[in-house]
Design an enzyme around this catalytic site. Sequence first.
Site, PDB file in Angstrom:
ATOM      1  N   LYS A 176       0.854  -1.188   0.000  1.00 41.28           N
ATOM      2  CA  LYS A 176       0.000   0.000   0.000  1.00 41.28           C
ATOM      3  C   LYS A 176       0.887   1.234   0.000  1.00 41.28           C
ATOM      4  O   LYS A 176       1.633   1.474   0.945  1.00 41.28           O
ATOM      5  CB  LYS A 176      -0.879  -0.030   1.241  1.00 41.28           C
ATOM      6  CG  LYS A 176      -1.807   1.150   1.366  1.00 41.28           C
ATOM      7  CD  LYS A 176      -2.735   0.932   2.545  1.00 41.28           C
ATOM      8  CE  LYS A 176      -3.644   2.116   2.760  1.00 41.28           C
ATOM      9  NZ  LYS A 176      -4.497   1.920   3.930  1.00 41.28           N
ATOM     10  N   LYS A 229      -1.958  -1.582  -4.008  1.00 36.27           N
ATOM     11  CA  LYS A 229      -2.837  -0.410  -3.952  1.00 36.27           C
ATOM     12  C   LYS A 229      -2.025   0.864  -3.967  1.00 36.27           C
ATOM     13  O   LYS A 229      -1.086   0.950  -3.186  1.00 36.27           O
ATOM     14  CB  LYS A 229      -3.661  -0.486  -2.664  1.00 36.27           C
ATOM     15  CG  LYS A 229      -4.522   0.701  -2.398  1.00 36.27           C
ATOM     16  CD  LYS A 229      -5.125   0.621  -1.024  1.00 36.27           C
ATOM     17  CE  LYS A 229      -5.691   1.971  -0.678  1.00 36.27           C
ATOM     18  NZ  LYS A 229      -5.991   2.102   0.716  1.00 36.27           N
ATOM     19  N   TYR A 294     -14.811   1.110  -7.507  1.00 39.53           N
ATOM     20  CA  TYR A 294     -16.088   1.822  -7.362  1.00 39.53           C
ATOM     21  C   TYR A 294     -16.871   1.796  -8.676  1.00 39.53           C
ATOM     22  O   TYR A 294     -18.029   2.182  -8.718  1.00 39.53           O
ATOM     23  CB  TYR A 294     -15.828   3.268  -6.908  1.00 39.53           C
ATOM     24  CG  TYR A 294     -14.988   3.333  -5.652  1.00 39.53           C
ATOM     25  CD1 TYR A 294     -15.562   3.157  -4.401  1.00 39.53           C
ATOM     26  CD2 TYR A 294     -13.599   3.514  -5.727  1.00 39.53           C
ATOM     27  CE1 TYR A 294     -14.782   3.175  -3.241  1.00 39.53           C
ATOM     28  CE2 TYR A 294     -12.812   3.534  -4.578  1.00 39.53           C
ATOM     29  CZ  TYR A 294     -13.414   3.362  -3.343  1.00 39.53           C
ATOM     30  OH  TYR A 294     -12.644   3.369  -2.207  1.00 39.53           O
TER      31      TYR A 294
END
Length: 306
Positions: A176, A229, A294
């Site tokens: 991340k 990510k 999303y």
Amino acid sequence: MSINITKDDLIYPYFIQEGVNKKSAIKSFPGVYRFSIDKLLGDIEETRQLGIKKILLFGIPLSKYPDARSAYALDNIVARAVKKIKQEFRDIVIMTDVCLCAYTTHGHCKVLKKDAKWPDNKKTLEALSKIALSHAASGADWVAPSAMAKNQVSAIRETLDKNDFKDTKIMGYSAKFASNFYGPFRNAASSAPRSGDRRPYQLDFLDGKQALKKIADDIKEGADIVMVKPALGYLDIIKEARQRFSHPLAAYNVSGEYAFVKYGARQGLWDEKKMVFEILSSIRRAGADLIITYHAQDVAKWLKKR
Ligand code: PBG
């Protein structure tokens, strides 16, 4: 127009807030909402009808504390949501984000030491383990620690195993990066750090080596699924992880990457659907098995129409 992913590969994130009958828009995050649990169930039904069966939950508590206690309270918002979703839908794979930043007054992903400057790793691991346990006990299928705390995966694995949740899977937010692409998410979760930033614990975008080491560490610690990510600026990391490791690999197509596409489409700069297909296909081509995005609901609608 072709695309190399199926609905099974997509994970749709949800933000959950307290209250009833609430579906609130989020600043700079078009098309994404904070749902109260009752409203959430209705939206999950829609997602399910569209053929998306994997969801990732983020909680927004009413009150924040320095030690993030509202994240692991017995009746914490995510645990309550998970219970309800499980009651209502048997075929949904529920994943929960396990982090402190939305629950701490200071907005960091860690419990801080008394001087409020440095993370207290031991206390952070205790808090993360309690959160993961509360989610698992409510019926979460996968828990996803995202605090970038050292040994977070092994600490959670140990707690889950001890409490007989051996089947609960762990998806590590393994690599991340300290990224500029999390802006809309931080509005959604009100989780921006009140001071400082996350560079002390998230990865430097120049450091691909460290990212691969983190993935290897998570696998050693017992992660079932590993993650890179954000996704788009980090396709090289996804590709290299794919080549090196055989674990299921997820990529998080984060809020800023999503908002780019939405705002550009509004300005007439590109066709939204074509852009989304290109982006998700590139993440897939690099080697991701699963994509958290999303765009998932939209993609499912587009795939249906063809
Ligand atoms: C919490 C967390 C973040 C995201 C997922 N989990 C934000 C952060 O690290 O500040 C970002 C996701 C997105 O931007 O869509 N640690």
